[in-house]
Enzyme design. Structure first.
Site, PDB file in Angstrom:
ATOM      1  N   SER A   1      89.136  75.617   5.917  1.00  0.00           N
ATOM      2  CA  SER A   1      89.001  75.903   4.496  1.00  0.00           C
ATOM      3  C   SER A   1      90.298  75.681   3.744  1.00  0.00           C
ATOM      4  O   SER A   1      91.303  76.344   4.010  1.00  0.00           O
ATOM      5  CB  SER A   1      88.557  77.352   4.307  1.00  0.00           C
ATOM      6  OG  SER A   1      88.675  77.698   2.945  1.00  0.00           O
TER       7      SER A   1
ATOM      8  N   ARG B   1      74.346  56.740  13.049  1.00  0.00           N
ATOM      9  CA  ARG B   1      75.797  56.587  12.934  1.00  0.00           C
ATOM     10  C   ARG B   1      76.418  55.729  14.021  1.00  0.00           C
ATOM     11  O   ARG B   1      77.575  55.301  13.873  1.00  0.00           O
ATOM     12  CB  ARG B   1      76.457  57.977  12.918  1.00  0.00           C
ATOM     13  CG  ARG B   1      75.929  58.906  11.840  1.00  0.00           C
ATOM     14  CD  ARG B   1      76.021  58.320  10.438  1.00  0.00           C
ATOM     15  NE  ARG B   1      75.599  59.300   9.433  1.00  0.00           N
ATOM     16  CZ  ARG B   1      75.622  59.069   8.121  1.00  0.00           C
ATOM     17  NH1 ARG B   1      76.017  57.896   7.636  1.00  0.00           N
ATOM     18  NH2 ARG B   1      75.216  59.989   7.267  1.00  0.00           N
TER      19      ARG B   1
ATOM     20  N   ARG C   1      75.703  65.332   5.837  1.00  0.00           N
ATOM     21  CA  ARG C   1      74.354  65.040   5.361  1.00  0.00           C
ATOM     22  C   ARG C   1      73.315  65.325   6.449  1.00  0.00           C
ATOM     23  O   ARG C   1      72.129  65.442   6.159  1.00  0.00           O
ATOM     24  CB  ARG C   1      74.251  63.586   4.865  1.00  0.00           C
ATOM     25  CG  ARG C   1      75.120  63.290   3.635  1.00  0.00           C
ATOM     26  CD  ARG C   1      74.847  64.303   2.510  1.00  0.00           C
ATOM     27  NE  ARG C   1      73.418  64.517   2.317  1.00  0.00           N
ATOM     28  CZ  ARG C   1      72.617  63.697   1.666  1.00  0.00           C
ATOM     29  NH1 ARG C   1      73.124  62.639   1.074  1.00  0.00           N
ATOM     30  NH2 ARG C   1      71.336  63.954   1.568  1.00  0.00           N
ATOM     31  N   HIS C   2      73.769  65.441   7.701  1.00  0.00           N
ATOM     32  CA  HIS C   2      72.872  65.821   8.788  1.00  0.00           C
ATOM     33  C   HIS C   2      72.769  67.348   8.747  1.00  0.00           C
ATOM     34  O   HIS C   2      73.647  68.046   9.242  1.00  0.00           O
ATOM     35  CB  HIS C   2      73.405  65.301  10.123  1.00  0.00           C
ATOM     36  CG  HIS C   2      73.468  63.813  10.151  1.00  0.00           C
ATOM     37  ND1 HIS C   2      72.466  63.048  10.673  1.00  0.00           N
ATOM     38  CD2 HIS C   2      74.372  62.943   9.647  1.00  0.00           C
ATOM     39  CE1 HIS C   2      72.761  61.772  10.513  1.00  0.00           C
ATOM     40  NE2 HIS C   2      73.917  61.681   9.899  1.00  0.00           N
TER      41      HIS C   2
END
Lengths: 304, 304, 304, 304
Positions: D114, D223, D104-105
């Site tokens: 992946s 955080r 979200r940062h």
């Protein structure tokens, strides 16, 4: 569709209105087995793009007086900032593993349903049998042949049972049903932020996602592409349909100059020149510095 | 106001409408001697912010059912992403040196009038005499006492003459008047992108500027602040007035928790605790690790 | 070169070191008449790009074990995020009008010399006579034929005199010379932030500019392009030279797949297929939906 | 620690070197049960921050010649851009649900392992018994009392069994073990991108994460805060330790003016003034417009 989907009501505004987009506001389009995409708000239309461009170029745009021509000129020359003046806000319900691909597009605003604050609904994605395919041999991230009906049924049974079991554990740890009511008098009741750690990435989440038209086109170029994973591509294709109603001239130009366009390398340009001049044949491609895979793709694209 | 300012016309929309903002759409507010700011478009209102927040928190927001309370809670706890769901698009005319401060706010979209494509109009900023002040002694970037009327007149004469001379040279180099018509049969006619290099930073330019409410508040925190240069502050103050009509509850919370709030350091918290407990006096401030300037600002803020 | 340019000294580090880049650290390369560009710091090299890519693909990269092949694959498929792992920090001295183009690249960090805090040095850009050209007829933002030596001398005289006069007024308003010493006992001494508003956009400013390799390539694609204004292009070209020493394999791939590549539209692909198959001639181009200018550019590119 | 962790080797460089940070390069610090954080590269140090600031302020910084004072001044006044000149690149292994908070940062670069290309290793997060706590009564997103040892054991058994079962299904669907070797001659072998959809959000993933010091401090403010979920907070705390070795003066200022500082609202400033002047008591707080929760937090912070 969410239980509390809002009633559609009209109000008067002095702002630009995109007629084709108005039909989509607050309309929920289903995607995958439990997902959806809905336009919550938007700003701007094809004319707004032109207005921004004309301000930049001032009297310099006189010779591109025709609206369609100017819009196509902007798209062709990647003059992207006028497209930033249009914005779309979507409400999307999607599996967590799709969400994880989606958030990689950083130039957007989003608010996601929080599993720290709230209880996750018992919904998870199960592919349709036609989507159950083996690993592709030549595409490291793609799908090959589909499974037989018997194999597909067995795969779906395994995925469904695991997911149901994980949601069962989730509610046992929370000691709460979907509505937050306690299940047992003496249950665990552990914190929501912890209880959810065993849920599968197929579980559905929700978000509001907002981006401008420039960044939306970047998203669509990557996610409406055949190489994108099927489960995000179906969202992208639905959004592309909506975009065509919102900004039809931009969408046409986007298809012509970006989505269905291609980049040709320095080597491909040289090869094309020589092919057209009759100075080379496709058999010479390697001598232009192109790799095996590039040559194969070149042949497919240009039919040689 | 631009010669071609659009007619205000109403249309029906299914989108959220902010009643207080509708009165501003396409209305040009003058700022400084030749500048203006006008709302061209907007998206969202106070309710949109809440809607985005409620989606994040899901059923977790029941106890903050009161709209105003939730909005103030978001502002107080810097839960900024719901504010990103509101967007404003402005048309601004401003001196180049103000523009140069403005563009430092990178999280916005902008299109500026291009002096490479088009001819710059003969407009430049001259301060009002009341703004002509000497360099502040204690603020390295600020203004102190104003000049006498005679001195002010002399300063303005110098600035005006230099600017007029520069614009004169500009047109001579272009061999074109403001409308692009040739001046002499045999003039220079050098490229617009070069002819403009002697224009002063007081010359007016124009832009479309679009940002979301979260980034707008960041802009206003810095630019509506008394430490901002006067010439950008007047733009910020006008935009803050418009914001109050657009999202009144957000604006009130913004004033209470950000604009008129303050950050107190670890040392100031310790000092405040001891002052309130009668264990220290302001004379002890240095022993808490605060510098001379910090102590002076602390005293002003808390009246001790 | 700045008077206080630092001494170059070596220290040991456990970080990746790009041998070719070390020769540039703290070396000032002159650009234009008073400008420069110097590398102050950097992070990463060609190998860092590969390391980031290999982490993403995990064991999926086995078949692209060859470093050069993998790097070219990333560039060709616009897998841009591994390039973000390399960073460059530059010290640049440049005219304000070039700075105003430069800052439009928002995904970078910058600190500019502040004319609110400090006095601007008496330096302004004057083009070399060879750069003094008339407005291009067919390129709205470009230059055409150069001026005669007499005309050029006259243009430079006008620009020089105006700039000198503006700097004269600046010091009179400040009542300070370049070092901040008062000129007259009784001068104006007006605030620095105001005194500078008459300075021309040809005045030199300075900045530290830092960006990652992905965004640097975007900058270079636009600014090392023949359509970019000459005065920013010379900076871009110098930076491209530095980049070639820093990340040589990336730079080669950048040239092949981006800088010297081209985008062909849906219509151009169709035309190329038919030309190659002998089903069409260039005279048919308009029937594929291409405009006059597109056709002319197509002919230039592919030699038909 | 990854099997292929690189050997630490020193090379000479002309770049700035942060002595305290060199000891961390390529050193893997364990976090949680299977996670880690390691510095792969960095750029800049405390001195680089000052160098960028001094360039902006020019001779205007003379009165803040003392390095520590200038750095603290920048932090106190949120002059954040000089901190953007320092960059850190980390290799992080973390559970997917922590990753989902981390991404979200948005102002950072990242490359994640992946699961479309590669097989996910059989590793998932199980909390330590001391972390197993019930839902907090007064903090909607937090934890309250911990479970009894018997309850904790039962919770861990449920989580472990579900996760093992999900990984079992994963390998069955892939028809591949962790190294990609086929398990059965006739297994499903479905595409990796699909086989992973049943894996839990507790499964470990990996990323390279790179951000500048300004954005890192924003990350740490959110955080390393007690309200952050424990599982991301332990990563943030480890990074904060590393930061203190990298930029010690910045870190001290960060603690004093941000991490351990507080924002006081317009109402709290008024109340503090009146409390200090003896014109009010804490019992009057509600009349200043503060809510119940704000008053409680005010009392805790200032000991009244």
């Amino acid at each position: 569709m969410p239980a509390d989907a809002p009633v559609r009501e009209q109000t008067a505004t002095f702002r630009p209105v995109a007629e084709g987009m108005e039909q989509h506001v607050n309309v929920y389009h289903p995607v995958l087995d439990h997902g959806f995409v809905a336009v919550k708000d938007y700003m701007g239309d094809d004319v707004s793009v032109l207005q921004m461009a004309r301000m930049s170029y001032g009297k310099g745009t006189k010779s591109l007086a025709d609206d369609r021509a100017l819009l196509r000129y902007l798209m062709r020359h990647l003059h992207t900032s006028p497209f930033e003046g249009c914005v779309i806000k979507l409400h999307v319900k999607l599996p967590i593993f799709v969400m994880r691909q989606w958030v990689r597009h950083r130039t957007a605003s989003l608010n996601e349903y929080s599993a720290r604050y709230s209880i996750m609904p018992d919904e998870f994605y199960l592919p349709e049998p036609a989507q159950l395919a083996v690993q592709s041999k030549d595409n490291k991230q793609g799908r090959g042949d589909t499974l037989s009906p018997e194999q597909a049924a067995e795969v779906l049974r395994l995925l469904r049972e695991d997911a149901q079991r994980s949601f069962g554990t989730y509610h046992k740890l929370l000691n709460a049903d979907e509505d937050g009511n306690p299940i047992e008098e003496d249950g665990f009741g552990i914190a929501r932020e912890l209880a959810r750690i065993g849920l599968p990435v197929s579980a559905y989440t929700q978000m509001y996602w907002q981006t401008n038209l420039h960044n939306l086109m970047h998203f669509l170029r990557l996610r409406a592409d055949p190489h994108a994973q099927y489960e995000i591509r179906v969202f992208a294709e639905k959004i592309l349909e909506i975009m065509a109603d919102w900004v039809p001239v931009t969408t046409e130009a986007f298809r012509d100059y970006q989505l269905e366009a291609a980049r040709v390398s320095r080597m491909e340009i040289a090869l094309l020149r020589d092919l057209l001049a009759g100075k080379a044949s496709i058999a010479d491609a390697a001598s232009y510095g192109m790799g095996t895979r590039e040559i194969r793709e070149f042949q497919t694209r240009f039919g040689v």
